[in-house]
Design an enzyme around this catalytic site. Structure first.
Site, mmCIF file in Angstrom:
data_model
loop_
_atom_site.group_PDB
_atom_site.id
_atom_site.type_symbol
_atom_site.label_atom_id
_atom_site.label_comp_id
_atom_site.label_asym_id
_atom_site.label_seq_id
_atom_site.Cartn_x
_atom_site.Cartn_y
_atom_site.Cartn_z
ATOM 1 C CD GLU A 145 49.619 -14.058 -17.186
ATOM 2 O OE1 GLU A 145 48.574 -14.711 -17.260
ATOM 3 O OE2 GLU A 145 50.104 -13.435 -18.142
ATOM 4 C CG HIS A 192 45.697 -12.650 -19.334
ATOM 5 N ND1 HIS A 192 46.493 -13.308 -20.237
ATOM 6 C CD2 HIS A 192 44.426 -12.862 -19.744
ATOM 7 C CE1 HIS A 192 45.734 -13.895 -21.158
ATOM 8 N NE2 HIS A 192 44.478 -13.636 -20.874
ATOM 9 C CG HIS A 227 45.017 -18.671 -15.392
ATOM 10 N ND1 HIS A 227 45.446 -17.380 -15.436
ATOM 11 C CD2 HIS A 227 46.035 -19.404 -14.928
ATOM 12 C CE1 HIS A 227 46.695 -17.341 -14.983
ATOM 13 N NE2 HIS A 227 47.069 -18.545 -14.675
ATOM 14 C CD GLU A 263 46.208 -8.228 -18.698
ATOM 15 O OE1 GLU A 263 47.055 -8.622 -17.872
ATOM 16 O OE2 GLU A 263 46.200 -8.569 -19.890
#
Length: 386
Positions: free
Chosen positions: A30, A134, A27, A224
């Site tokens: 975010e 993300h 990661h 995402e």
């Protein structure tokens, strides 16, 4: 988080005496990805020994989880912004997902400590499958993020030799996340059913997923997971509910394809031997690890595996991957080479592929780079940040 076939997992109880697959998941910066991975850790730990599916998965897979690669960037955010913020960079003001060596063009940015640490980590295990998490969109993006005409950029895409596997992996994740599948961010994109080729979305130099696939022999996609990079805290539990099934199913995919060991006539495992499928060779050849093990992620079908030892003709082995993996295990296929002599001391004629733009001189177009109707429909009017 990385998932891979792990070397000599002590809890392994499958039908072979050598390591099982293992995976990792990384990661970058975010909040949503970090939260999901912490939930994933708790979910796996609390259900081990109670839930048969999770217990079998843990016993057959070495799972590595890194909740945050950029803790400085995460802590630097004082006033979160939904779409973009300073938390993207580390404390030296470098974007870590633009900081890796690039196989297509020279990436001259100074390599950051976090990046170097991940690159070293990737050499310590035989990682096979991974994902990086993300926010800022809802899509599963697959390699390549960068490209050259030989990988299909003339057709607004950049495809790997394993494009069928990557599309399958991305679909495996997106199909179990309804919001991702229907692109609930309400923006115009080229996403189809929640997946997209990275280059088709927008070109990116120095990304992690290209580096992992090319230099670490590890298939990686980018997930995402939220329209907003820093959503309100009360919304975070909902993201776990939306992504739990996708995460677990994605981990299982480390068990597709074929795995085994390569031996000489004395039954000695051979390290640093090139093992590739005949029609999908990698620009950095995939090699056996120190235990003589190889792992190839493949979809069901028939393949010819080519094993290459310096100074000898390639040794060919036919394999047929069944429609479904059995008992959390890829097809097991050990390869006994017919060669005699001291093959257990094979010299490493380029043990580590040089970290230079390897594709810069590549010419020609593979079948995978030819145009298709789907990719002509891709639009790039809305460039989002990974």
């Amino acid at each position: 988080m990385h998932w891979q076939h792990h070397p000599y997992l002590t809890t392994c109880c499958t039908d072979f005496p050598y390591p099982n697959p293992s995976t990792t998941s990384d990661h970058i910066q975010e909040a949503v990805g970090r939260e999901l991975l912490l939930h994933l850790i708790e979910y796996l730990v609390t259900r081990d020994g109670r839930d048969p599916e999770i217990t079998n998965l843990i016993n057959s897979t070495r799972i590595h989880i890194m909740p945050s690669m950029n803790p400085d960037g995460f802590e630097a955010v004082v006033k979160p912004d939904c779409f973009y913020n300073d938390g993207r960079d580390n404390s030296n003001l470098y974007d870590l997902n633009r900081n890796f060596p690039d196989a297509f063009e020279l990436n001259e940015v100074p390599r950051q400590p976090e990046t170097v640490a991940v690159m070293k980590w990737l050499t310590t295990e035989t990682f096979v499958l991974s994902a990086n998490l993300h926010g800022g969109a809802l899509v599963a993006s697959y390699p390549f993020d960068n490209g050259v005409p030989a990988t299909g950029t003339l057709y607004s895409r950049s495809l790997t030799p394993d494009d069928d596997v990557f599309q399958y992996l991305a679909n495996t994740y997106a199909s179990r996340n309804p919001d991702m599948k229907r692109n609930s961010c309400r923006i115009k994109t080229g996403f189809s059913n929640g997946i997209i080729n990275g280059y088709s979305w927008y070109p990116l130099k120095g990304g992690m997923q290209d580096y992992n696939y090319i230099w670490a022999q590890c298939f990686e996609i980018t997930l995402e997971l939220s329209c907003c990079k820093y959503p309100r805290k009360e919304k975070l539990p909902g993201f776990w509910k939306d992504n739990k099934d996708s995460l677990i199913e994605y981990i299982k995919q480390v068990h597709i394809g074929v795995k085994g060991q390569v031996f000489d006539q004395n039954q000695t495992p051979l390290s640093n031997v090139t093992v590739e499928v005949q029609d999908r060779k990698h620009i950095c050849p995939y090699r056996t690890n120190k235990f003589g093990e190889y792992y190839l992620l493949l979809l069901p079908g028939s393949y010819v595996i080519e094993v290459t030892v310096p100074g000898h003709d390639p040794h060919l082995t036919k394999v047929t991957i069944p429609p479904k993996s059995q008992n959390f295990s890829a097809l097991k296929k050990d390869i006994l080479l017919p060669f005699r002599g001291q093959l257990n001391h094979i010299s490493e004629s380029n043990p580590l592929c040089p970290r230079i733009p390897l594709y810069s001189e590549l010419q020609g177009h593979s079948a995978a780079t030819k145009p298709s109707l789907f990719l002509f429909l891709v639009t790039l009017f809305h460039i989002l940040f990974k």
